[in-house]
Every structure is written in structure tokens, then in C-alpha cells.
Design a protein around this motif. Structure first.
Motif, PDB file in Angstrom:
ATOM      1  N   LYS A  26      -3.519 -13.749  -1.672  1.00  0.00           N
ATOM      2  CA  LYS A  26      -2.727 -13.502  -0.467  1.00  0.00           C
ATOM      3  C   LYS A  26      -1.933 -14.770  -0.163  1.00  0.00           C
ATOM      4  O   LYS A  26      -2.491 -15.866  -0.177  1.00  0.00           O
ATOM      5  N   VAL A  27      -0.656 -14.592   0.104  1.00  0.00           N
ATOM      6  CA  VAL A  27       0.213 -15.759   0.312  1.00  0.00           C
ATOM      7  C   VAL A  27       0.833 -15.729   1.702  1.00  0.00           C
ATOM      8  O   VAL A  27       0.790 -14.716   2.403  1.00  0.00           O
ATOM      9  N   ASP A  28       1.415 -16.848   2.073  1.00  0.00           N
ATOM     10  CA  ASP A  28       1.927 -17.051   3.426  1.00  0.00           C
ATOM     11  C   ASP A  28       3.349 -16.507   3.578  1.00  0.00           C
ATOM     12  O   ASP A  28       4.279 -17.247   3.879  1.00  0.00           O
ATOM     13  N   PHE A  29       3.494 -15.204   3.356  1.00  0.00           N
ATOM     14  CA  PHE A  29       4.780 -14.558   3.568  1.00  0.00           C
ATOM     15  C   PHE A  29       4.600 -13.379   4.514  1.00  0.00           C
ATOM     16  O   PHE A  29       4.177 -12.294   4.114  1.00  0.00           O
ATOM     17  N   ALA A  30       4.909 -13.614   5.788  1.00  0.00           N
ATOM     18  CA  ALA A  30       4.930 -12.522   6.762  1.00  0.00           C
ATOM     19  C   ALA A  30       6.288 -11.815   6.651  1.00  0.00           C
ATOM     20  O   ALA A  30       7.291 -12.458   6.348  1.00  0.00           O
ATOM     21  N   PRO A  31       6.324 -10.479   6.838  1.00  0.00           N
ATOM     22  CA  PRO A  31       5.235  -9.622   7.296  1.00  0.00           C
ATOM     23  C   PRO A  31       4.470  -8.913   6.180  1.00  0.00           C
ATOM     24  O   PRO A  31       3.923  -7.843   6.397  1.00  0.00           O
ATOM     25  N   TYR A  32       4.444  -9.497   4.977  1.00  0.00           N
ATOM     26  CA  TYR A  32       3.666  -8.896   3.893  1.00  0.00           C
ATOM     27  C   TYR A  32       2.187  -9.230   4.049  1.00  0.00           C
ATOM     28  O   TYR A  32       1.316  -8.413   3.738  1.00  0.00           O
ATOM     29  N   TYR A  33       1.919 -10.430   4.535  1.00  0.00           N
ATOM     30  CA  TYR A  33       0.569 -10.851   4.901  1.00  0.00           C
ATOM     31  C   TYR A  33       0.681 -11.509   6.273  1.00  0.00           C
ATOM     32  O   TYR A  33       1.502 -12.417   6.456  1.00  0.00           O
ATOM     33  N   ILE A  34      -0.108 -11.044   7.209  1.00  0.00           N
ATOM     34  CA  ILE A  34      -0.050 -11.579   8.571  1.00  0.00           C
ATOM     35  C   ILE A  34      -1.433 -12.107   8.927  1.00  0.00           C
ATOM     36  O   ILE A  34      -2.400 -11.334   9.001  1.00  0.00           O
ATOM     37  N   PHE A  35      -1.533 -13.405   9.119  1.00  0.00           N
ATOM     38  CA  PHE A  35      -2.837 -14.046   9.269  1.00  0.00           C
ATOM     39  C   PHE A  35      -3.234 -14.343  10.713  1.00  0.00           C
ATOM     40  O   PHE A  35      -4.371 -14.738  10.971  1.00  0.00           O
ATOM     41  N   ASP A  36      -2.314 -14.189  11.647  1.00  0.00           N
ATOM     42  CA  ASP A  36      -2.677 -14.417  13.040  1.00  0.00           C
ATOM     43  C   ASP A  36      -1.730 -13.635  13.953  1.00  0.00           C
ATOM     44  O   ASP A  36      -0.779 -13.012  13.488  1.00  0.00           O
ATOM     45  N   GLY A  37      -2.038 -13.652  15.249  1.00  0.00           N
ATOM     46  CA  GLY A  37      -1.198 -12.959  16.207  1.00  0.00           C
ATOM     47  C   GLY A  37      -1.562 -11.495  16.380  1.00  0.00           C
ATOM     48  O   GLY A  37      -2.559 -11.005  15.843  1.00  0.00           O
ATOM     49  N   GLY A  43      -0.127  -6.633   7.584  1.00  0.00           N
ATOM     50  CA  GLY A  43       0.977  -6.892   6.667  1.00  0.00           C
ATOM     51  C   GLY A  43       1.155  -5.753   5.681  1.00  0.00           C
ATOM     52  O   GLY A  43       0.204  -5.054   5.339  1.00  0.00           O
ATOM     53  N   ARG A  44       2.374  -5.578   5.201  1.00  0.00           N
ATOM     54  CA  ARG A  44       2.657  -4.478   4.275  1.00  0.00           C
ATOM     55  C   ARG A  44       1.791  -4.526   3.030  1.00  0.00           C
ATOM     56  O   ARG A  44       1.148  -3.536   2.652  1.00  0.00           O
ATOM     57  N   ASP A  45       1.743  -5.685   2.385  1.00  0.00           N
ATOM     58  CA  ASP A  45       0.992  -5.789   1.141  1.00  0.00           C
ATOM     59  C   ASP A  45      -0.515  -5.718   1.381  1.00  0.00           C
ATOM     60  O   ASP A  45      -1.265  -5.188   0.542  1.00  0.00           O
ATOM     61  N   GLU A  46      -0.953  -6.249   2.508  1.00  0.00           N
ATOM     62  CA  GLU A  46      -2.377  -6.134   2.861  1.00  0.00           C
ATOM     63  C   GLU A  46      -2.798  -4.673   2.936  1.00  0.00           C
ATOM     64  O   GLU A  46      -3.887  -4.292   2.487  1.00  0.00           O
ATOM     65  N   GLU A  47      -1.934  -3.839   3.530  1.00  0.00           N
ATOM     66  CA  GLU A  47      -2.248  -2.417   3.668  1.00  0.00           C
ATOM     67  C   GLU A  47      -2.330  -1.724   2.310  1.00  0.00           C
ATOM     68  O   GLU A  47      -3.194  -0.867   2.080  1.00  0.00           O
ATOM     69  N   VAL A  48      -1.437  -2.084   1.399  1.00  0.00           N
ATOM     70  CA  VAL A  48      -1.469  -1.458   0.072  1.00  0.00           C
ATOM     71  C   VAL A  48      -2.729  -1.873  -0.686  1.00  0.00           C
ATOM     72  O   VAL A  48      -3.360  -1.050  -1.362  1.00  0.00           O
ATOM     73  N   ILE A  49      -3.102  -3.134  -0.574  1.00  0.00           N
ATOM     74  CA  ILE A  49      -4.349  -3.591  -1.207  1.00  0.00           C
ATOM     75  C   ILE A  49      -5.538  -2.815  -0.653  1.00  0.00           C
ATOM     76  O   ILE A  49      -6.449  -2.418  -1.395  1.00  0.00           O
ATOM     77  N   ASN A  50      -5.540  -2.565   0.660  1.00  0.00           N
ATOM     78  CA  ASN A  50      -6.622  -1.783   1.266  1.00  0.00           C
ATOM     79  C   ASN A  50      -6.666  -0.360   0.712  1.00  0.00           C
ATOM     80  O   ASN A  50      -7.750   0.205   0.495  1.00  0.00           O
ATOM     81  N   LEU A  51      -5.491   0.228   0.484  1.00  0.00           N
ATOM     82  CA  LEU A  51      -5.441   1.572  -0.096  1.00  0.00           C
ATOM     83  C   LEU A  51      -5.992   1.574  -1.524  1.00  0.00           C
ATOM     84  O   LEU A  51      -6.705   2.507  -1.930  1.00  0.00           O
ATOM     85  N   LEU A  52      -5.668   0.531  -2.277  1.00  0.00           N
ATOM     86  CA  LEU A  52      -6.216   0.419  -3.640  1.00  0.00           C
ATOM     87  C   LEU A  52      -7.735   0.248  -3.603  1.00  0.00           C
ATOM     88  O   LEU A  52      -8.467   0.841  -4.409  1.00  0.00           O
ATOM     89  N   LYS A  53      -8.200  -0.544  -2.669  1.00  0.00           N
ATOM     90  CA  LYS A  53      -9.645  -0.778  -2.539  1.00  0.00           C
ATOM     91  C   LYS A  53     -10.394   0.525  -2.280  1.00  0.00           C
ATOM     92  O   LYS A  53     -11.438   0.788  -2.880  1.00  0.00           O
ATOM     93  N   LYS A  54      -9.859   1.361  -1.400  1.00  0.00           N
ATOM     94  CA  LYS A  54     -10.492   2.646  -1.093  1.00  0.00           C
ATOM     95  C   LYS A  54     -10.473   3.579  -2.299  1.00  0.00           C
ATOM     96  O   LYS A  54     -11.394   4.366  -2.505  1.00  0.00           O
ATOM     97  N   ALA A  55      -9.408   3.475  -3.089  1.00  0.00           N
ATOM     98  CA  ALA A  55      -9.255   4.372  -4.238  1.00  0.00           C
ATOM     99  C   ALA A  55     -10.029   3.910  -5.467  1.00  0.00           C
ATOM    100  O   ALA A  55     -10.195   4.682  -6.413  1.00  0.00           O
ATOM    101  N   MET A  56     -10.525   2.653  -5.448  1.00  0.00           N
ATOM    102  CA  MET A  56     -11.173   2.081  -6.622  1.00  0.00           C
ATOM    103  C   MET A  56     -12.533   1.468  -6.259  1.00  0.00           C
ATOM    104  O   MET A  56     -12.725   0.254  -6.337  1.00  0.00           O
ATOM    105  N   PRO A  57     -13.488   2.320  -5.859  1.00  0.00           N
ATOM    106  CA  PRO A  57     -14.797   1.807  -5.414  1.00  0.00           C
ATOM    107  C   PRO A  57     -15.601   1.137  -6.525  1.00  0.00           C
ATOM    108  O   PRO A  57     -16.572   0.430  -6.236  1.00  0.00           O
TER     109      PRO A  57
END
Length: 278
Positions: A26-37, A43-57
Motif C-alpha cells: 500500500k502506497v501513499d497515493f490518495a484517494p487510492y489508499y487513504i490512511f487517515d481522516g 481508498g479505491r485500491d483498498e476496496e478492490v484488494i478487499n474484494l479480492l480477499k473475500k473472493a480468495m479465502p
């Protein structure tokens, strides 16, 4: 009851230990990764990673926060399965990394952001696109960009030809945020990023009205990002599963909403039309 709990706990522990580990950078590029606030974790990319995580137990997902300037180095030299979302698939990078066949993200092409005072001196009012080459070489403007980022072959080739005195490259944490602040202070003439990035960072400064965004005429309408992993047999096997999962994920409304979340409203229709064509 206690015995049952112990058995279930032992089973889950055993399953977790058997699960294959994969680390996403995860890198410091908002709004792909949002670390505070207020929007932390959305973040957009955080959400896609979460979708992959759910699909790949069968995989245990781990995360590493790293400065964007070191991300590709870490990706290349990691000994475990290590991946990153939204990478451009260039010929040079294909020599260094394995990539998914399916794209993981789709977004509008990079844009330039300028202070309105600077823009008014070099271009007519009400235009929405301009040539990056002309701005740099005809008008002698100074460009600011983040290190190690690719913006597509055509744009990258223009940047490579810019004299050092007309180019400021920022590394380290929140590099685009730093460049946006420099743009506000007119220490650079234009910066390059993506529409959602510019919008998000300008809103954080609460000075959106002082900037203008313009499409780059040398860039395509949209860009595709792929999952890139370090070169190993395990990574290649992981990416085969990623491709299967992405095929389903990308057909969902959740995915479409995620891609649009940080796109300026006036530009959303352009991206929706691209969804229909892909």
C-alpha cells in the motif's frame, strides 16, 4: 462446550497456517489508499484488494505500507508473494514482474493540474485538453511529478525528454500532496496525476477554485491498472487465481461504484461509457 471451542479454534488456526500468504503493498497515493481522516480505509485500491480477499479465502492477505518511491524496488526484490494493485503493464516492467491478464482497475487517463493564474497566460479560456509537449517545450513551463510513476507510454516518453531544469521530481511520503502545495505557491507551473487524485488533494487544501484540470492530448481516454507481483512461480500461480476472481468482481455493481467513487462528477460519464465498451 469448551472442548468444541478448542477444536474449532485449533481447526481455524491450522487453516490459517495452511493458507498461502500474500503481501499487498500500500502506497501513499490518495484517494487510492487513504490512511487517515473521514475516509480512512475507503481508498479505491483498498476496496478492490478487499474484494479480492473475500473472493480468495485460500490466501492469507497481509499488507505493507511503503513510500511510493520504494514500492517497485520492494516488489522486485521480495522473496515471498508480494503484489501491488493498479500497475501499468509496460514492456520494461514485464521483464521485472508478473502481471494479471485481467485489469484490476480502470480510470481516466492522467491529467495536468495548473494554477488558474498560470493557465490564463498560456492558453485560451474554456479548453478542456492541451498538449503536454507544447506546455513544456513551447511555453517553457516547469513540470512536477512523483518519482517511479508511469503515466502511459506516450506521456512517459515526453517526460523523458524534458530537461532537468524544467522538471521537479518528488519522492518520499505524500509526494503528490507536496507537489500540489508547490503548485498552490506557484513554485511549479503544472503537475501530473489522475483526476481523482487532483480533486482529493485540492479539496484537502480547501482551495479547489484556484486550480484547473486539463486532459493531456497525448494520453488515451482511460488507463488500465493490473495486479503486478514479484517474479516467482508462486506469484504466477496466485495471479491465475486473481484473474478468475477479477472476472467475477468486475461484473459487480460494487466494483463499478468503487471505480467511480473518486472521479469528479463532471467526468464520471466518460468513465461509465468506457465500462460499457470493455
Amino acid at each position: 462446550m469448551i472442548k468444541t471451542f478448542i477444536i474449532i479454534f485449533a481447526f481455524l488456526t491450522c487453516f490459517q497456517s495452511l493458507a498461502k500468504n500474500v503481501t499487498f503493498l500500500k502506497v501513499d497515493f490518495a484517494p487510492y489508499y487513504i490512511f487517515d481522516g473521514t475516509h480512512k480505509g475507503q481508498g479505491r485500491d483498498e476496496e478492490v484488494i478487499n474484494l479480492l480477499k473475500k473472493a480468495m479465502p485460500e490466501y492469507q492477505f497481509n499488507y505493507m505500507l511503503i513510500p511510493s518511491s520504494r514500492a517497485l524496488f520492494e516488489l522486485q526484490h521480495s522473496s515471498q508473494i508480494t503484489c501491488m494493485l493498479s500497475l501499468y503493464k509496460t514492456e520494461q516492467r514485464k521483464k521485472l514482474f508478473h502481471f494479471s491478464k485481467q485489469y484490476s482497475t480502470i480510470g481516466l487517463a492522467p491529467t495536468i493540474a495548473m494554477h488558474k493564474d498560470v493557465a490564463s497566460k498560456v492558453m485560451p479560456d474554456h479548453i478542456t485538453a492541451t498538449s503536454l509537449k507544447d506546455l513544456i517545450f513551447k511555453h517553457n513551463l516547469m513540470l512536477g511529478k512523483s518519482t517511479e510513476r508511469s503515466y502511459g507510454q506516450n506521456v512517459d516518453e515526453i517526460i523523458l525528454k524534458i530537461p532537468q531544469e524544467d522538471l521537479i521530481i518528488r519522492a518520499g511520503k505524500d509526494s503528490l500532496q507536496s507537489l500540489t502545495y508547490m503548485l498552490l505557491k506557484k513554485r511549479v507551473d503544472l503537475i501530473i496525476g489522475y483526476p481523482g487524485e487532483h480533486l482529493y488533494l485540492q479539496s484537502q487544501l480547501n482551495r479547489e477554485n484556484e486550480f484547473i484540470q486539463l486532459h493531456i492530448s497525448e494520453a488515451p481516454k482511460t488507463v488500465l491498472g493490473f495486479v503486478g507481483c514479484n517474479k516467482s512461480g508462486e506469484s504466477k500461480r496466485f495471479l491465475k487465481q486473481v484473474d478468475k476472481s477479477l472476472n467475477t468482481i468486475k461484473a459487480s455493481q460494487v466494483y463499478a461504484s468503487t471505480m467511480l467513487r473518486w472521479v469528479p462528477k463532471r467526468l464520471q460519464e466518460s468513465l461509465i461509457n468506457e465500462f460499457k465498451e470493455k
